[in-house]
Write a protein that holds these residues in place. Structure first.
Motif, short mmCIF file in Angstrom:
data_model
loop_
_atom_site.label_atom_id
_atom_site.label_comp_id
_atom_site.label_asym_id
_atom_site.label_seq_id
_atom_site.Cartn_x
_atom_site.Cartn_y
_atom_site.Cartn_z
N ALA A 1 0.86 -1.15 0.19
CA ALA A 1 0.03 0.15 -0.17
C ALA A 1 0.84 1.32 0.03
O ALA A 1 0.49 2.23 -0.88
N GLU A 2 1.95 1.16 0.72
CA GLU A 2 2.85 2.21 0.76
C GLU A 2 3.58 2.45 -0.53
O GLU A 2 3.88 3.57 -0.78
N VAL A 3 3.93 1.47 -1.17
CA VAL A 3 4.57 1.59 -2.51
C VAL A 3 3.66 2.34 -3.49
O VAL A 3 3.97 3.02 -4.41
N THR A 4 2.36 1.91 -3.34
CA THR A 4 1.43 2.53 -4.28
C THR A 4 1.54 4.10 -4.23
O THR A 4 1.34 4.80 -4.91
N THR A 5 1.29 4.33 -2.91
CA THR A 5 1.21 5.90 -2.35
C THR A 5 2.39 6.40 -2.89
O THR A 5 2.53 7.70 -3.26
N ALA A 6 3.69 5.93 -2.79
CA ALA A 6 4.76 6.20 -3.36
C ALA A 6 4.92 6.61 -4.60
O ALA A 6 5.88 7.48 -5.19
N GLY B 1 -8.99 2.58 -7.07
CA GLY B 1 -7.71 3.16 -7.18
C GLY B 1 -7.48 4.61 -6.63
O GLY B 1 -6.58 4.84 -6.00
N ARG B 2 -8.51 5.39 -6.81
CA ARG B 2 -8.39 6.73 -6.73
C ARG B 2 -8.29 7.20 -5.15
O ARG B 2 -7.67 8.23 -4.68
N HIS B 3 -8.80 6.18 -4.30
CA HIS B 3 -8.98 6.51 -2.86
C HIS B 3 -7.38 6.63 -2.34
O HIS B 3 -7.46 7.09 -1.15
N VAL B 4 -6.65 5.93 -2.78
CA VAL B 4 -5.04 6.01 -2.39
C VAL B 4 -4.71 7.54 -2.41
O VAL B 4 -4.09 7.87 -1.36
N ARG B 5 -5.40 8.33 -3.32
CA ARG B 5 -5.11 9.74 -3.16
C ARG B 5 -5.70 10.70 -2.39
O ARG B 5 -5.76 11.92 -2.40
N MET B 6 -6.83 10.13 -1.73
CA MET B 6 -7.89 11.03 -1.26
C MET B 6 -7.44 11.53 0.25
O MET B 6 -6.78 10.60 1.11
N LYS B 7 -7.58 12.65 0.64
CA LYS B 7 -6.99 13.14 1.66
C LYS B 7 -8.01 13.28 3.00
O LYS B 7 -7.42 13.51 4.30
N GLN B 8 -9.08 12.78 2.81
CA GLN B 8 -10.14 13.23 4.15
C GLN B 8 -9.72 12.38 5.30
O GLN B 8 -9.63 10.92 4.86
N GLY B 9 -9.74 12.74 6.51
CA GLY B 9 -9.47 12.17 7.59
C GLY B 9 -10.75 11.19 7.98
O GLY B 9 -11.66 11.21 7.20
N PRO B 10 -10.64 10.10 8.80
CA PRO B 10 -11.62 9.08 8.89
C PRO B 10 -13.14 9.89 9.56
O PRO B 10 -14.11 9.36 9.12
N LEU B 11 -12.84 11.13 10.29
CA LEU B 11 -13.98 11.49 10.99
C LEU B 11 -14.90 12.31 9.70
O LEU B 11 -16.20 12.08 9.62
N SER B 12 -14.29 12.97 8.80
CA SER B 12 -14.88 13.56 7.73
C SER B 12 -15.44 12.35 6.79
O SER B 12 -16.83 12.70 6.40
N SER B 13 -14.79 11.35 6.65
CA SER B 13 -15.43 10.44 5.97
C SER B 13 -16.84 9.78 6.51
O SER B 13 -17.89 9.49 5.80
N LEU B 14 -16.67 9.67 7.82
CA LEU B 14 -17.71 9.02 8.70
C LEU B 14 -18.93 9.86 8.61
O LEU B 14 -20.11 9.39 8.45
N LEU B 15 -18.69 11.06 8.79
CA LEU B 15 -19.79 12.08 8.85
C LEU B 15 -20.16 12.65 7.33
O LEU B 15 -21.12 13.36 7.23
N HIS B 16 -19.57 12.16 6.34
CA HIS B 16 -19.87 12.69 5.09
C HIS B 16 -19.95 14.07 4.89
O HIS B 16 -21.07 14.75 4.35
N GLY B 17 -19.04 14.78 5.60
CA GLY B 17 -18.80 16.38 5.67
C GLY B 17 -18.63 16.88 4.33
O GLY B 17 -18.22 16.18 3.29
N ARG C 1 -7.60 1.58 -13.45
CA ARG C 1 -7.56 1.73 -11.93
C ARG C 1 -5.93 2.16 -11.53
O ARG C 1 -5.95 2.67 -10.47
N ALA C 2 -5.08 1.39 -12.07
CA ALA C 2 -3.85 1.70 -11.55
C ALA C 2 -3.33 2.85 -11.70
O ALA C 2 -2.83 3.75 -10.94
N LEU C 3 -3.88 3.60 -13.17
CA LEU C 3 -3.52 5.10 -13.17
C LEU C 3 -4.23 6.02 -12.22
O LEU C 3 -3.74 7.12 -12.08
N ALA C 4 -5.16 5.53 -11.72
CA ALA C 4 -5.90 6.41 -10.64
C ALA C 4 -5.43 6.70 -9.54
O ALA C 4 -5.64 7.57 -8.64
#
Ligand SMILES: Nc1ncnc2c1ncn2[C@@H]1O[C@H](COP(=O)(O)OP(=O)(O)OP(=O)(O)O)[C@@H](O)[C@H]1O
Length: 276
Positions: A75-80, A104-120, A166-169
């Motif tokens: 997972a870290e290799v993908t993020t790198a 694939g795109r979610h690797v690049r999403m920055k939202q923290g867990p709280l934001s995701s949970l609340l769908h803010g 998906r890989a390009l995402a």
């Protein structure tokens, strides 16, 4: 900007029990290059990809992406910035085409867990941007028309293209493709070649494993040949296909496969030979 190679593997070895699957294999990929990795069955090609992407921890050796040592976790290799596709397609069959790219795109999403949970609002903005990018990529690989289709319903060639989207995402700087044309007909293979050129034209460096040597020799800037875990030859397609050691390595295959391989190599040579 660093002038380091896009990807560098330094003397990578991998031992499974008593089997040395890779022995001090090095590879260097310049920015914007397409490099082919070929070799008979069991040569260690997929093992090498697995070592590059952190799926396996090499017994020894180093892997650097843009001059920085890669972490040992996939997972870290993908993020790198190192993405891959697999020999056996690994999509989520019950998800739609668009959803597969979003994964694939979610690797690049920055939202923290709280934001995701609340769908803010931050989460919703991120989701919108992710969908937009996923749609751009589906357009890029030519799958826009089927974005709501379940991925399992796609023809085989389209599934391979979806895996690439998906890989390009994940916004890679380097993309590893493991047998991207396996099972494709000649039209799909040609479309795959053009797609790989277009990916390279966006600035992404590419390493391709393929058994189809004609495909490799007409696609790649450089080619590395592995045999029984050892690097046999590295060079331009012209240097590699004319090297008797390569022909010999392929002739070491089972008799029923020999003729097909000779024909593949001959076709590759004939096409590129200066007007002959
Ligand atoms: N997880 C593993 N455990 C033990 N041996 C393995 C493992 N993965 C690969 N090998 C062995 O390592 C060697 C290289 O296999 P690998 O799949 O990398 O070759 P390949 O060049 O990709 O072959 P092919 O072209 O058939 O896909 C083989 O002998 C294989 O059996």
């Amino acid at each position: 900007m660093s002038s380091a190679p896009a990807l560098q593997a330094r003397e990578v070895s991998m031992v499974f029990g008593g089997l040395r699957a890779l022995n001090n294999v090095s590879l260097e990929l310049a920015k914007g290059q397409i490099v082919g990795l070929i070799g008979p069955n069991g040569a260690g090609k997929t093992t090498f990809f697995n070592c590059l992407t952190g799926l396996y921890t090499p017994t020894s050796g180093q892997v650097l992406l843009g001059g920085t040592q890669l972490p040992g976790d996939p997972a870290e290799v993908t993020t790198a910035g190192l993405a891959r596709t697999f020999q056996n397609i690994r999509l989520f069959p019950s998800m739609t085409v668009l959803e597969n790219v979003l994964i694939g795109r979610h690797v690049r999403m920055k939202q923290g867990p709280l934001s995701s949970l609340l769908h803010g609002p931050a989460f919703q903005r991120g989701e919108r941007a992710a969908r937009e990018r996923a749609r751009e990529l589906l357009d890029f690989v030519g799958l826009s028309r089927v974005e709501d289709e379940l991925s399992r319903n796609l023809p085989y060639g389209d599934q391979r293209r979806l895996e690439i989207a998906r890989a390009l995402a994940t916004d890679p700087s380097v993309l590893l493709l493991d047998e991207p044309t396996a099972g494709m007909n000649p039209q799909e293979t040609e479309a795959a070649r053009q797609l790989i050129f277009r990916i390279r034209d966006t600035g992404i460096s590419v390493v391709v494993i393929e058994h189809d040597t004609k495909f490799i020799f007409t696609l790649c800037d450089r080619v590395t040949v592995l045999v029984q875990g050892e690097l046999l030859v590295e060079g331009t397609p012209e240097e590699v296909r004319g090297d008797p050691r390569v022909v010999e390595a392929y002739l070491g295959k089972p008799p029923e496969e020999v003729q097909a391989v000779v024909e593949e190599i001959t076709h590759g040579s004939a096409e590129g030979a200066s007007g002959e």
